[in-house]
Design an enzyme around this catalytic site. Structure first.
Site, PDB file in Angstrom:
ATOM      1  N   LYS A 129     -18.647 -22.004  44.607  1.00  0.00           N
ATOM      2  CA  LYS A 129     -18.464 -20.807  45.444  1.00  0.00           C
ATOM      3  C   LYS A 129     -18.861 -21.107  46.891  1.00  0.00           C
ATOM      4  O   LYS A 129     -19.643 -20.399  47.506  1.00  0.00           O
ATOM      5  CB  LYS A 129     -19.221 -19.617  44.866  1.00  0.00           C
ATOM      6  CG  LYS A 129     -18.760 -19.303  43.438  1.00  0.00           C
ATOM      7  CD  LYS A 129     -19.472 -18.167  42.786  1.00  0.00           C
ATOM      8  CE  LYS A 129     -18.999 -17.918  41.375  1.00  0.00           C
ATOM      9  NZ  LYS A 129     -19.393 -18.947  40.394  1.00  0.00           N
TER      10      LYS A 129
HETATM   11  P1  OMP Z   1     -20.380 -18.009  30.665  1.00  0.00           P
HETATM   12  O1  OMP Z   1     -20.725 -16.597  30.925  1.00  0.00           O
HETATM   13  O2  OMP Z   1     -21.504 -18.802  30.059  1.00  0.00           O
HETATM   14  O3  OMP Z   1     -19.085 -18.182  29.901  1.00  0.00           O
HETATM   15  O4  OMP Z   1     -20.187 -18.723  32.103  1.00  0.00           O
HETATM   16  C1  OMP Z   1     -19.350 -18.212  33.090  1.00  0.00           C
HETATM   17  C2  OMP Z   1     -19.180 -19.219  34.195  1.00  0.00           C
HETATM   18  O5  OMP Z   1     -18.208 -18.719  35.134  1.00  0.00           O
HETATM   19  C3  OMP Z   1     -20.428 -19.495  35.006  1.00  0.00           C
HETATM   20  O6  OMP Z   1     -20.368 -20.824  35.493  1.00  0.00           O
HETATM   21  C4  OMP Z   1     -20.313 -18.522  36.152  1.00  0.00           C
HETATM   22  O7  OMP Z   1     -20.996 -18.947  37.310  1.00  0.00           O
HETATM   23  C5  OMP Z   1     -18.809 -18.515  36.404  1.00  0.00           C
HETATM   24  N1  OMP Z   1     -18.249 -17.270  36.999  1.00  0.00           N
HETATM   25  C6  OMP Z   1     -18.560 -16.047  36.470  1.00  0.00           C
HETATM   26  O8  OMP Z   1     -19.225 -15.927  35.433  1.00  0.00           O
HETATM   27  N2  OMP Z   1     -18.092 -14.917  37.082  1.00  0.00           N
HETATM   28  C7  OMP Z   1     -17.301 -14.952  38.185  1.00  0.00           C
HETATM   29  O9  OMP Z   1     -16.889 -13.918  38.666  1.00  0.00           O
HETATM   30  C8  OMP Z   1     -16.952 -16.196  38.716  1.00  0.00           C
HETATM   31  C9  OMP Z   1     -17.354 -17.344  38.066  1.00  0.00           C
HETATM   32  C10 OMP Z   1     -16.703 -18.584  38.495  1.00  0.00           C
HETATM   33  O10 OMP Z   1     -16.354 -18.694  39.682  1.00  0.00           O
HETATM   34  O11 OMP Z   1     -16.389 -19.426  37.674  1.00  0.00           O
END
Ligand code: OMP
Length: 291
Positions: free
Chosen positions: A96
């Site tokens: 990000k």
């Molecule tokens: P889990 O919730 O473990 O599946 O992980 C989600 C991943 O996506 C993490 O690395 C978060 O930082 C990322 N993420 C989000 O959860 N929400 C968003 O809105 C954006 C991201 C991202 O940019 O990947």
């Protein structure tokens, strides 16, 4: 085009799954902690268990930066491993990033040229002018935050932005007409209609907001196909965050039946059986894609 790399992989293995290699040191199984490179060894283990179902792998840099130079080294080792052993799988650095243009040159070099990722997640707040060093890289993807998956996403993203409709204002003389739309909608329009001229942009759209996803997909359809194909969304929020897979697939697929990179990190990598979890989610996505 860089998006072709993802689409080819997605078609080849019939999968829209992205496995999130968020190798949080606190959570990785004890047996990996005795290795010299624990996050790397854990990642290799997860990659070998899940790659047959993975159209993409995403690594969140936070979990590597947290271990300082050791973590950064293991992030690099993981990328070297992926490039050598699974070069056709699309890779995303979730960092990000975004700063003023000159500083972004440093991020571009580290993410694309040193680490070798295909794509990076970016914050749009500084605007197109600042993000040019990323957007100009036609060989790499810029994935711009649009509607994030977190519960407080609306604090800024739902703020209404007023647009003066100049044409109507002229017709009605001194009676200007204003339209308002949420900030996430403005981001979706800007990125799909203006920033994406090199056809190398994607949008982050959280699985926890399927109604917004429907509207964002509609916005991407307004862009003429000769200017841009319908954009692809990186979709976090399935699994640990409880996003609705069926609604995501229904609302988010593009007209080619693609256009989604559906990520799950903790739900796969820290489950008792990562291979079974990756297979299950991959098959659920296939099921939802069936007409
Ligand atoms: P889990 O919730 O473990 O599946 O992980 C989600 C991943 O996506 C993490 O690395 C978060 O930082 C990322 N993420 C989000 O959860 N929400 C968003 O809105 C954006 C991201 C991202 O940019 O990947």
């Amino acid at each position: 085009m860089i998006i072709d790399k993802y689409n080819q992989r997605a078609k080849k293995i019939n999968s829209l799954l992205c496995v999130g290699l968020d190798a949080d040191y606190e959570k990785i199984p004890e047996k990996f902690k005795s290795f010299e490179f624990p996050q790397y060894e854990f990642n290799k283990y997860i990659i070998e268990l899940t790659h047959e179902f993975a159209a993409a792998f995403k690594m969140n840099s936070a979990f590597y930066e947290a271990r300082g130079d050791k973590g950064l080294r293991e992030l690099k080792m993981t990328m070297d491993y992926l490039i050598k052993n699974h070069p056709d799988i699309f890779t995303i650095l979730d960092a990000k990033r975004a700063d003023i243009g000159n500083t972004n040159n440093g991020y571009v070099k580290s993410t694309f040229d040193w680490l070798g990722f295909d794509a990076i997640t970016l914050n749009p707040y500084l605007g197109q002018e600042a993000l040019m060093p990323f957007l100009e890289r036609k060989d790499k993807c810029s994935i711009v935050l649009c509607r994030t998956s977190n519960p407080g996403a609306g604090e800024f993203q739902d703020l209404k932005i007023q647009h003066r409709l100049l044409d109507l204002a002229n017709i009605f003389g001194s009676w200007p007409v204003f339209l308002s739309k949420p900030l996430w909608q403005v981001v979706a329009e800007k990125v799909s209609k203006v920033w994406n001229k090199n056809k190398n942009c994607m949008l982050v759209v959280g699985a926890t907001y399927p109604e917004e996803m429907k509207k964002i997909r509609a916005i991407t359809r307004e862009v003429p196909r000769d200017i841009s194909r319908e954009m692809t969304f990186l979709v976090p929020g399935i699994g640990a965050q409880g996003g609705d897979l069926e609604a995501v697939v229904k609302n988010g697929l593009n007209s080619e039946g693609l256009g989604l990179i559906i990520n799950s990190s903790r739900g796969i990598i820290f489950s008792d059986d990562p291979k079974a979890e990756a297979k299950k989610l991959c098959e659920e996505i296939r099921q939802c894609r069936k007409p």
